[in-house]
Enzyme design. Structure first.
Site, mmCIF file in Angstrom:
data_model
loop_
_atom_site.group_PDB
_atom_site.id
_atom_site.type_symbol
_atom_site.label_atom_id
_atom_site.label_comp_id
_atom_site.label_asym_id
_atom_site.label_seq_id
_atom_site.Cartn_x
_atom_site.Cartn_y
_atom_site.Cartn_z
ATOM 1 N N GLY A 20 33.892 35.288 45.572
ATOM 2 C CA GLY A 20 34.440 35.131 44.229
ATOM 3 C C GLY A 20 35.953 35.309 44.235
ATOM 4 N N ILE A 22 38.099 37.692 42.798
ATOM 5 C CA ILE A 22 38.560 39.034 43.159
ATOM 6 C C ILE A 22 38.078 39.377 44.563
ATOM 7 C CG2 ILE A 22 38.410 41.485 42.602
ATOM 8 C CD1 ILE A 22 38.204 40.625 39.632
ATOM 9 N N CYS A 96 31.897 44.641 44.742
ATOM 10 C CA CYS A 96 32.723 43.784 43.900
ATOM 11 C C CYS A 96 31.911 42.721 43.159
ATOM 12 C CB CYS A 96 33.787 43.115 44.785
ATOM 13 S SG CYS A 96 34.936 42.073 43.911
ATOM 14 N N ASP A 102 27.619 36.288 28.496
ATOM 15 C CA ASP A 102 28.187 36.680 27.211
ATOM 16 C C ASP A 102 27.374 36.192 26.017
ATOM 17 O OD1 ASP A 102 30.148 37.680 28.815
ATOM 18 O OD2 ASP A 102 31.732 36.338 28.131
ATOM 19 N N TYR A 161 28.099 43.416 29.782
ATOM 20 C CA TYR A 161 29.137 43.480 30.806
ATOM 21 C C TYR A 161 29.955 44.774 30.671
ATOM 22 C CZ TYR A 161 33.066 41.862 33.704
ATOM 23 O OH TYR A 161 34.033 41.737 34.659
#
Length: 163
Positions: A20, A22, A96, A102, A161
C-alpha cells in the site's frame, strides 16, 4: 528477491500491507537502512504485488513478498511460519495493513464494521501473536503499530475506521 538476501544491521523487517501507499514508504525507508524487507499483500492484490516487487527491485530493495490475509488468524499463523522457515526470524514487525468501508453509522452494515475491525485492529494481535514468541526467545524484536489520526479525532462516515 529471496535468493539475494544480504547481511543487514536492521535484520528482517515485516511490513503488513507493505504494497500500500504508507506500507511502500515504510518499506523504502527501512530498505535505505539496509533491512531485508518482507511485505504482505492480499490475494486481490497479487498482480499489483508482482509489479510492486519489480519496482522495488529496481530501487535496490532486498526482500520478498508474502500473501497474507491479516484479518484471518490462520493466514497470519501460516505466513509467520513460512517467513520464519525461509528467513529464520523477523526482527522488526510493522503493523501497517488497513482498509476503509466508509458509511454513516446509521447506514453502516454489520459486515463493513467487522471487516474493518478484523483488518485494522484484530490483525495487530493475529500477526504479532505469531511472531512475538521468536522475538522473546532471541531477546530482540521491535513492533511498530501504525494508526490513523482519525483514531484520535474521528471523521464523518468512519465510525468503524476511527474505532
Amino acid at each position: 528477491m529471496a535468493n539475494q538476501v544480504k547481511k543487514t544491521s536492521l535484520g528482517i523487517a515485516l511490513v503488513t500491507g507493505g504494497v500500500g501507499g504508507i506500507g511502500t514508504a515504510i518499506c523504502q525507508a527501512l530498505s535505505k537502512d539496509n533491512a531485508v524487507i518482507i511485505g504482505t499483500y492480499i490475494a486481490a492484490e497479487k498482480k499489483y504485488a508482482h509489479k510492486w516487487q519489480q519496482e522495488r527491485e529496481k530501487e535496490g530493495m532486498n526482500g520478498d513478498l508474502f500473501e497474507c490475509d491479516v484479518s484471518d488468524f490462520e493466514s497470519c499463523k501460516n505466513t509467520a511460519q513460512n517467513i520464519e522457515k525461509h528467513y529464520g526470524r523477523v526482527d522488526v514487525l510493522v503493523n501497517c495493513a488497513g482498509i476503509t468501508r466508509d458509511a454513516m453509522l446509521k447506514k453502516l452494515d454489520n459486515d463493513s464494521w467487522h471487516k474493518v475491525m478484523e483488518t485494522n485492529l484484530e490483525n495487530v494481535f493475529d500477526i504479532t501473536r505469531n511472531l512475538v514468541g521468536g522475538m522473546i526467545k532471541r531477546g530482540y524484536g521491535r513492533i511498530i503499530n501504525i494508526s490513523s489520526v482519525n483514531g484520535q479525532k474521528g471523521q464523518i462516515g468512519q465510525t468503524n475506521y476511527s474505532s
